[in-house]
Design a protein around this motif. Structure first.
Motif, PDB file in Angstrom:
ATOM      1  N   GLY A 123       2.318   2.457  26.577  1.00 19.10           N
ATOM      2  CA  GLY A 123       3.459   3.112  25.930  1.00 19.10           C
ATOM      3  C   GLY A 123       3.070   4.101  24.844  1.00 19.10           C
ATOM      4  O   GLY A 123       3.789   5.064  24.571  1.00 19.10           O
ATOM      5  N   GLY A 124       1.892   3.871  24.228  1.00 22.65           N
ATOM      6  CA  GLY A 124       1.499   4.753  23.128  1.00 22.65           C
ATOM      7  C   GLY A 124       0.382   5.716  23.468  1.00 22.65           C
ATOM      8  O   GLY A 124      -0.099   6.444  22.587  1.00 22.65           O
ATOM      9  N   LEU A 156       2.319  -4.494  18.776  1.00 19.77           N
ATOM     10  CA  LEU A 156       3.203  -3.726  17.883  1.00 19.77           C
ATOM     11  C   LEU A 156       4.579  -4.378  17.721  1.00 19.77           C
ATOM     12  O   LEU A 156       5.355  -4.006  16.860  1.00 19.77           O
ATOM     13  CB  LEU A 156       3.380  -2.291  18.404  1.00 19.77           C
ATOM     14  CG  LEU A 156       2.140  -1.399  18.350  1.00 19.77           C
ATOM     15  CD1 LEU A 156       2.426  -0.039  18.960  1.00 19.77           C
ATOM     16  CD2 LEU A 156       1.663  -1.228  16.908  1.00 19.77           C
ATOM     17  N   ARG A 195       8.384   8.926  19.641  1.00 22.80           N
ATOM     18  CA  ARG A 195       7.669   9.197  20.893  1.00 22.80           C
ATOM     19  C   ARG A 195       8.448   9.952  21.958  1.00 22.80           C
ATOM     20  O   ARG A 195       7.836  10.563  22.838  1.00 22.80           O
ATOM     21  CB  ARG A 195       7.209   7.864  21.505  1.00 22.80           C
ATOM     22  CG  ARG A 195       6.181   7.157  20.673  1.00 22.80           C
ATOM     23  CD  ARG A 195       5.883   5.817  21.256  1.00 22.80           C
ATOM     24  NE  ARG A 195       4.816   5.135  20.534  1.00 22.80           N
ATOM     25  CZ  ARG A 195       4.343   3.959  20.884  1.00 22.80           C
ATOM     26  NH1 ARG A 195       4.844   3.325  21.927  1.00 22.80           N
ATOM     27  NH2 ARG A 195       3.385   3.398  20.186  1.00 22.80           N
ATOM     28  N   LYS A 210       6.495   0.602  33.813  1.00 23.77           N
ATOM     29  CA  LYS A 210       5.408   1.476  34.293  1.00 23.77           C
ATOM     30  C   LYS A 210       4.473   0.748  35.272  1.00 23.77           C
ATOM     31  O   LYS A 210       4.122   1.305  36.310  1.00 23.77           O
ATOM     32  CB  LYS A 210       4.567   1.995  33.101  1.00 23.77           C
ATOM     33  CG  LYS A 210       5.371   2.847  32.111  1.00 23.77           C
ATOM     34  CD  LYS A 210       4.514   3.360  30.964  1.00 23.77           C
ATOM     35  CE  LYS A 210       3.975   2.303  30.025  1.00 23.77           C
ATOM     36  NZ  LYS A 210       5.003   1.598  29.219  1.00 23.77           N
ATOM     37  N   ARG A 258       2.761  -8.005  23.078  1.00 24.96           N
ATOM     38  CA  ARG A 258       2.489  -6.641  22.618  1.00 24.96           C
ATOM     39  C   ARG A 258       2.308  -6.621  21.098  1.00 24.96           C
ATOM     40  O   ARG A 258       3.244  -6.911  20.354  1.00 24.96           O
ATOM     41  CB  ARG A 258       3.636  -5.723  23.045  1.00 24.96           C
ATOM     42  CG  ARG A 258       3.700  -5.548  24.559  1.00 24.96           C
ATOM     43  CD  ARG A 258       4.998  -4.944  24.977  1.00 24.96           C
ATOM     44  NE  ARG A 258       4.966  -4.428  26.332  1.00 24.96           N
ATOM     45  CZ  ARG A 258       5.597  -5.014  27.354  1.00 24.96           C
ATOM     46  NH1 ARG A 258       6.268  -6.130  27.178  1.00 24.96           N
ATOM     47  NH2 ARG A 258       5.541  -4.471  28.549  1.00 24.96           N
ATOM     48  N   ASP A 262      -4.050  -0.382  30.467  1.00 26.35           N
ATOM     49  CA  ASP A 262      -4.351  -1.556  29.617  1.00 26.35           C
ATOM     50  C   ASP A 262      -5.338  -2.502  30.324  1.00 26.35           C
ATOM     51  O   ASP A 262      -6.291  -2.979  29.716  1.00 26.35           O
ATOM     52  CB  ASP A 262      -3.080  -2.355  29.298  1.00 26.35           C
ATOM     53  CG  ASP A 262      -2.226  -1.695  28.229  1.00 26.35           C
ATOM     54  OD1 ASP A 262      -2.734  -0.846  27.479  1.00 26.35           O
ATOM     55  OD2 ASP A 262      -1.030  -2.048  28.143  1.00 26.35           O
ATOM     56  N   ARG A 282      -6.601   3.291  20.303  1.00 24.79           N
ATOM     57  CA  ARG A 282      -6.242   4.638  20.809  1.00 24.79           C
ATOM     58  C   ARG A 282      -7.478   5.390  21.292  1.00 24.79           C
ATOM     59  O   ARG A 282      -7.421   6.138  22.252  1.00 24.79           O
ATOM     60  CB  ARG A 282      -5.522   5.453  19.724  1.00 24.79           C
ATOM     61  CG  ARG A 282      -4.217   4.858  19.234  1.00 24.79           C
ATOM     62  CD  ARG A 282      -3.158   4.773  20.310  1.00 24.79           C
ATOM     63  NE  ARG A 282      -2.000   4.008  19.859  1.00 24.79           N
ATOM     64  CZ  ARG A 282      -1.226   3.289  20.658  1.00 24.79           C
ATOM     65  NH1 ARG A 282      -1.452   3.229  21.951  1.00 24.79           N
ATOM     66  NH2 ARG A 282      -0.206   2.625  20.182  1.00 24.79           N
TER      67      ARG A 282
HETATM   68  C1  S3P Z   1       1.514   0.011  23.352  1.00 28.64           C
HETATM   69  C2  S3P Z   1       1.925  -0.338  24.623  1.00 28.64           C
HETATM   70  C3  S3P Z   1       1.246  -1.344  25.435  1.00 28.64           C
HETATM   71  C4  S3P Z   1      -0.240  -1.458  25.041  1.00 28.64           C
HETATM   72  C5  S3P Z   1      -0.365  -1.658  23.572  1.00 28.64           C
HETATM   73  C6  S3P Z   1       0.269  -0.541  22.743  1.00 28.64           C
HETATM   74  C7  S3P Z   1       2.310   1.000  22.583  1.00 28.64           C
HETATM   75  O1  S3P Z   1       1.333  -1.006  26.827  1.00 28.64           O
HETATM   76  O2  S3P Z   1      -0.945  -0.318  25.430  1.00 28.64           O
HETATM   77  O3  S3P Z   1       0.239  -2.890  23.260  1.00 28.64           O
HETATM   78  O4  S3P Z   1       1.806   1.522  21.570  1.00 28.64           O
HETATM   79  O5  S3P Z   1       3.460   1.304  22.991  1.00 28.64           O
HETATM   80  P1  S3P Z   1       2.721  -1.188  27.688  1.00 28.64           P
HETATM   81  O6  S3P Z   1       3.552   0.028  27.448  1.00 28.64           O
HETATM   82  O7  S3P Z   1       2.220  -1.272  29.090  1.00 28.64           O
HETATM   83  O8  S3P Z   1       3.359  -2.433  27.208  1.00 28.64           O
END
Ligand code: S3P
Length: 181
Positions: free
Chosen positions: A85-86, A126, A146, A13, A124, A32, A56
Motif C-alpha cells: 500500500g505504501g 501501520l 496517498r 491487491k 499491518r 511483501d 521503504r
Molecule cells: C503498507 C502496506 C502493507 C505492507 C506494509 C506497509 C503501507 O502492504 O507493505 O505493512 O504502508 O500501506 P498491503 O497493502 O499489502 O497490506
C-alpha cells in the motif's frame, strides 16, 4: 509486460492479483512476500527492528530487481505484481512504476476499508494496536496523503468495494484487452 496493482491496504491487491495472473497466464509476485522471502523476516519484524524508512528502501530494491528480471529483453513471460500500500510513497518507486509497468489502481471507499481493516489490520504495522477511532483516523490520514499518488501512477482504475473479486477480475481483463495488452 509488467502489470502492477497499487492501492491502499485492504483493497484486494494480492487476491485480485493472483486471480488476474491465473486469467492472463502471467507470473504473480506479491511484493511483501518477496521481501519477506529475501530477508527471512516478516514485514512486521522489519518495521519494528529497523523502522519504516528501511522497509521503504527494501521495497525500492525489490522493485528494481523485479523490474530488471521481467524486462522484455530478459524475460518472455508477463508478470502481475501486487505492490504494498505504501510502495508508491517513495518518489523513486512511483517513477519506476510509471516508466516500466502498466499500473492498475484498486480504489475503495474509506468506509469499506475501515470495516475490512478493523477485521484484518492487525498484521499491518501501520495499523496495529489502534482503537477503532484511531484506526479510522489513521486510514483517513494515509488515504489523503496517498490517493493522488495512486492516481498519478495509474493507467487504469477499478473499484473494489465489492467482495466479488471475480467480477473485478473480469472487469480488469476487459480493460486490459481494450488497452491492447
Ligand atoms: C503498507 C502496506 C502493507 C505492507 C506494509 C506497509 C503501507 O502492504 O507493505 O505493512 O504502508 O500501506 P498491503 O497493502 O499489502 O497490506
Amino acid at each position: 509486460m509488467i502489470l502492477t496493482l497499487c492501492g491502499f491496504m485492504g483493497t484486494g491487491k494480492s487476491t485480485v492479483g493472483r486471480r488476474l495472473a491465473l486469467e492472463t497466464g502471467f507470473d504473480f509476485i506479491d511484493l511483501d512476500d518477496y521481501i519477506e522471502r529475501k530477508t527471512g523476516r516478516t514485514v512486521r519484524e522489519i518495521f519494528s527492528s529497523e523502522g519504516e524508512c528501511r522497509f521503504r528502501e527494501l521495497e525500492r530494491d525489490a522493485l528494481r530487481e523485479i523490474i530488471k528480471k521481467y524486462a522484455p529483453e530478459n524475460h518472455s513471460a508477463g508478470l502481475v505484481l501486487a505492490l504494498g500500500g505504501g510502495t508508491v510513497t517513495l518518489p523513486e518507486c512511483a517513477r519506476l512504476i510509471k516508466e516500466h509497468t502498466r499500473c492498475i489502481y484498486l480504489e475503495c471507499s474509506k468506509t469499506t476499508l475501515v470495516s475490512r481493516l478493523a477485521k484484518a489490520g492487525g498484521k499491518r504495522p501501520l495499523l496495529a494496536g489502534k482503537t477503532d477511532r484511531e484506526l479510522e483516523e489513521q486510514i483517513g490520514n494515509l488515504m489523503n496523503e496517498r490517493e493522488h499518488i495512486y492516481r498519478s501512477c495509474a493507467d487504469m482504475t477499478v473499484r473494489t468495494d465489492t467482495e466479488n473479486f471475480r467480477e473485478v477480475v473480469e472487469q480488469l481483463c476487459g480493460l486490459i484487452r481494450s488497452c491492447g495488452i
